[in-house]
Design a protein around this motif. Structure first.
Motif, short mmCIF file in Angstrom:
data_model
loop_
_atom_site.label_atom_id
_atom_site.label_comp_id
_atom_site.label_asym_id
_atom_site.label_seq_id
_atom_site.Cartn_x
_atom_site.Cartn_y
_atom_site.Cartn_z
N ASP A 124 -34.41 -129.87 31.71
CA ASP A 124 -35.67 -130.27 32.34
C ASP A 124 -36.25 -131.45 31.58
O ASP A 124 -35.81 -131.79 30.47
N SER A 142 -38.02 -126.86 29.68
CA SER A 142 -39.29 -127.50 30.02
C SER A 142 -40.27 -127.42 28.87
O SER A 142 -41.04 -128.36 28.62
N ASP A 156 -42.57 -121.69 33.15
CA ASP A 156 -42.74 -123.12 33.37
C ASP A 156 -43.80 -123.63 32.40
O ASP A 156 -44.89 -123.07 32.32
N ASP A 207 -37.94 -124.54 36.79
CA ASP A 207 -38.63 -124.07 35.59
C ASP A 207 -39.42 -122.80 35.83
O ASP A 207 -39.88 -122.15 34.88
#
Length: 261
Positions: A80, A200, A109, A190
């Motif tokens: 990510d 992330s 996330d 994510d």
């Protein structure tokens, strides 16, 4: 067997600091008539229920990884980025290989986490991961290639730098067709993959640290607050002081304002 009725409230409070309590002891605690004990027990039960839900939520984040494990893969990387949208600063790409089903409380996330939660998870991920790598793509490359191509290039580099090298990759949204290993691009990855969520967080924290340093170098822009995103505060500073060396000249409104700044 503990004799709960002979224990003080303070002793019971210390007992309830433990994660696991025998059913017989809990039954005694629930029969205790003291209001303070009742409140302590109810609080402990709520905490246990919340922890159970959190463990299940994190367990569910590994569904993508478990599916790949059933196909014979054991080294699965999540990939990510952080910083595609800001007007200033680099984009940072991270790749992470986690041990399957490793429990990391609050894993999610990065955008859904507080800075304090991200920092704590950043350390936990670094300690637990089979491999972690991150790439910083500077402003010159972003302006010369465009942000999408710069991000893709950084993702290839981040994966290539992992040791051990992964067998398969899960990438947040972006397809990487030239990868030498199987891969899957997951929209909102994510939020549905533990590996991508971990990547992330690494990318976000690494970039935030860089922007905090840039805030010290260029304090007039407030980079420590907005991390280079186009907030009203940032736009006001940009109009007043013009762009600094870490502003992206290919991004609007910096590009259009060029002659006016």
């Amino acid at each position: 067997m503990l004799e709960i009725n002979k224990m003080t409230v303070s002793q019971i409070a210390r007992l309830l600091e433990e994660k696991s309590i025998e059913k017989a002891v809990l039954a005694q605690l629930q029969l205790d008539s003291r209001i303070s004990v009742t409140r302590l027990v109810q609080k402990w039960i709520r905490q246990q229920a919340a922890e159970s839900l959190e463990k299940q939520r994190v367990h569910n984040l590994y569904q993508q990884e478990r599916s790949l494990t059933q196909q014979g893969y054991s080294l699965i990387t999540g990939v990510d980025e952080a910083g595609r949208g800001p007007l200033a600063g680099p984009v940072v790409i991270a790749a992470v290989i986690l041990p399957l089903n490793h429990y990391l409380p609050c894993l999610n996330d990065s955008k859904k986490l507080s800075p304090k939660q991200r920092e704590k998870l950043y350390i936990a991920i670094k300690q637990a991961a089979v491999a972690v790598n991150h790439i910083v793509v500077d402003i010159d490359k972003i302006d010369s290639l465009n942000i999408y191509q710069a991000t893709i290039g950084g993702m290839y580099q981040a994966i290539a730098g992992l040791k051990p090298f992964p067998q398969v990759a899960l990438i947040d949204a972006v397809p990487l067709p030239e990868l030498a290993i199987p891969s899957a691009s997951l929209i909102g990855g994510d939020a549905i993959s533990a590996s991508i969520a971990a990547a992330s967080i690494i990318a976000k924290v690494e970039r935030d640290h860089l922007m905090d340093k840039m805030d010290q170098k260029y304090p007039q822009y407030g980079f420590a607050k907005h991390k280079g995103y186009g907030t009203a505060e940032h736009l006001r500073a940009l109009r007043e002081y013009g762009p600094c060396p870490i502003h992206r000249r290919s991004f609007e409104p910096v590009k259009s304002w060029g002659d006016l700044l």
